[in-house]
Enzyme design. Structure first.
Site, PDB file in Angstrom:
ATOM      1  N   ASP A  37     -61.174  77.329  49.718  1.00  0.00           N
ATOM      2  CA  ASP A  37     -59.663  77.499  50.275  1.00  0.00           C
ATOM      3  C   ASP A  37     -58.944  78.163  49.001  1.00  0.00           C
ATOM      4  O   ASP A  37     -58.682  77.615  47.972  1.00  0.00           O
ATOM      5  CB  ASP A  37     -59.028  76.310  50.527  1.00  0.00           C
ATOM      6  N   TYR A  42     -52.678  81.877  43.915  1.00  0.00           N
ATOM      7  CA  TYR A  42     -53.402  80.980  42.871  1.00  0.00           C
ATOM      8  C   TYR A  42     -53.872  81.804  41.822  1.00  0.00           C
ATOM      9  O   TYR A  42     -54.219  81.245  40.705  1.00  0.00           O
ATOM     10  CB  TYR A  42     -54.618  80.465  43.467  1.00  0.00           C
ATOM     11  N   LYS A  71     -54.323  83.130  51.747  1.00  0.00           N
ATOM     12  CA  LYS A  71     -53.038  82.812  52.386  1.00  0.00           C
ATOM     13  C   LYS A  71     -52.121  84.074  51.961  1.00  0.00           C
ATOM     14  O   LYS A  71     -52.246  84.709  50.876  1.00  0.00           O
ATOM     15  CB  LYS A  71     -52.355  81.830  51.884  1.00  0.00           C
ATOM     16  N   HIS A 104     -48.608  81.370  54.076  1.00  0.00           N
ATOM     17  CA  HIS A 104     -48.718  80.201  53.005  1.00  0.00           C
ATOM     18  C   HIS A 104     -47.643  79.420  53.182  1.00  0.00           C
ATOM     19  O   HIS A 104     -47.727  78.141  53.048  1.00  0.00           O
ATOM     20  CB  HIS A 104     -48.824  80.840  51.570  1.00  0.00           C
TER      21      HIS A 104
END
Length: 319
Positions: A37, A42, A71, A104
């Protein structure tokens, strides 16, 4: 549409440092993970891609064995930015397609070009005298329509949403031509989200619980206190004692047993193994109910709190 099913346990890649990420992904695949994921925000998708590439080259898996989620970040909600955002993610991951691409947050922010800053994060101009978030007037329906085109283009097999509440989900189901595959939300024994999960499942969506261990995901960000850990609760400790499992395994099992996929994060090999080893036992009805009864509607990941504190901007998405 994909015929593949999303595995019940995945590796959450939020907060895994870029220098550790490729090895963590490789280690996870080596011990049996097939669900990763990820997200633009990130800041480690290139390293995720390196780990995937090495695992495939070493014969640990094929691309088709893996379920890869990423996302769409808030700054790419306008229809002309959705496809380039996914193409950048695919380039970083070294992939031709995703299994699942999620919105997101239901928050549209002003576009930041890749060459200006990537990932763009939350501030519009981080170097401004008083930096803050800048919102964009982009309806979620426009973003979803652009997401649907990604499926038609073969860039992702499935699409879905994160951090939606019940009203947004009901609205989405009224205009979606391509139905969402999954809803990803924060959920753990302190935030059971039973009404929202029941609604999502009623619409035929898969539900993924992020931060399934609750406070443990937020200690390092100073967004939770050690004494807020669900692992010290008597209901959890009693189930762990009966089953011979760790408290963390009990909490993860609770979420899976109620029909949610989970994406715990770890960069430690023994934790990766432990988090995956939850399919050789079951919790009984009393244990399930006792753990669910810990619900306090305690949300650790709430833009209504952290955006004001960290980004000088009031941005609630939950009432």
């Amino acid at each position: 549409m994909s015929q593949k099913k999303m595995p019940e346990v995945g590796l959450g890649l939020w907060k895994i440092a870029p220098e550790d990420c490729a090895q963590s992904v490789y280690d996870a695949i080596s011990v049996g993970y097939r669900h990763l994921d990820s997200a633009c925000d990130y800041g480690n998708e290139k390293q995720v891609g390196e780990g995937i590439k090495r695992a495939i080259e070493d014969g640990l898996c094929t691309r088709d064995d893996l379920w890869i989620t990423s996302k769409l970040w808030n700054t790419y909600h306008a229809k002309e930015h959705v496809k380039p955002a996914l193409e950048r993610t695919l380039s970083d991951l070294g992939l031709d397609y995703l299994d699942l691409y999620l919105i997101h947050f239901p928050i549209a922010q002003q576009f930041v070009p890749f060459e200006t800053r990537y990932p763009p994060e939350w501030f519009y101009e981080p170097d401004a005298a008083e930096p803050k978030m800048e919102f964009a007037k982009v309806p979620l329906a426009e973003t979803w329509q652009a997401m649907e085109a990604l499926v038609d283009d073969g860039l992702t097999r499935e699409i879905g949403v994160c951090n939606y509440n019940s009203a947004l989900l009901m609205d989405l189901m009224n205009y979606a031509s391509v139905k969402p595959y999954a809803l990803q939300i924060e959920s753990h024994p302190y935030l059971t989200q039973e009404k929202l999960i029941k609604l999502a499942k009623g619409f035929g969506l898969k539900v993924t619980a992020f931060s399934p261990l609750g406070a443990l995901s937020y200690l390092e960000l100073n967004m939770a206190e050690q004494n807020e850990s669900v692992l010290v609760q008597e209901a959890v400790k009693a189930a762990a004692a009966r089953t011979g499992k760790t408290e963390a395994q009990v909490v993860l099992r609770w979420n899976v047993q109620r029909g949610c996929a989970i994406i715990p994060k770890s960069s430690k090999l023994h934790r990766l193994k432990e988090n995956l080893d939850i399919f050789d036992f079951s919790l009984n009805d009393d244990e399930m109910q006792a753990i669910s009864a810990l619900n306090a509607n305690k949300r650790f990941n709430d833009p209504g709190d952290f955006c004001q504190a960290a980004f000088n901007t009031h941005c609630p998405i939950y009432d």
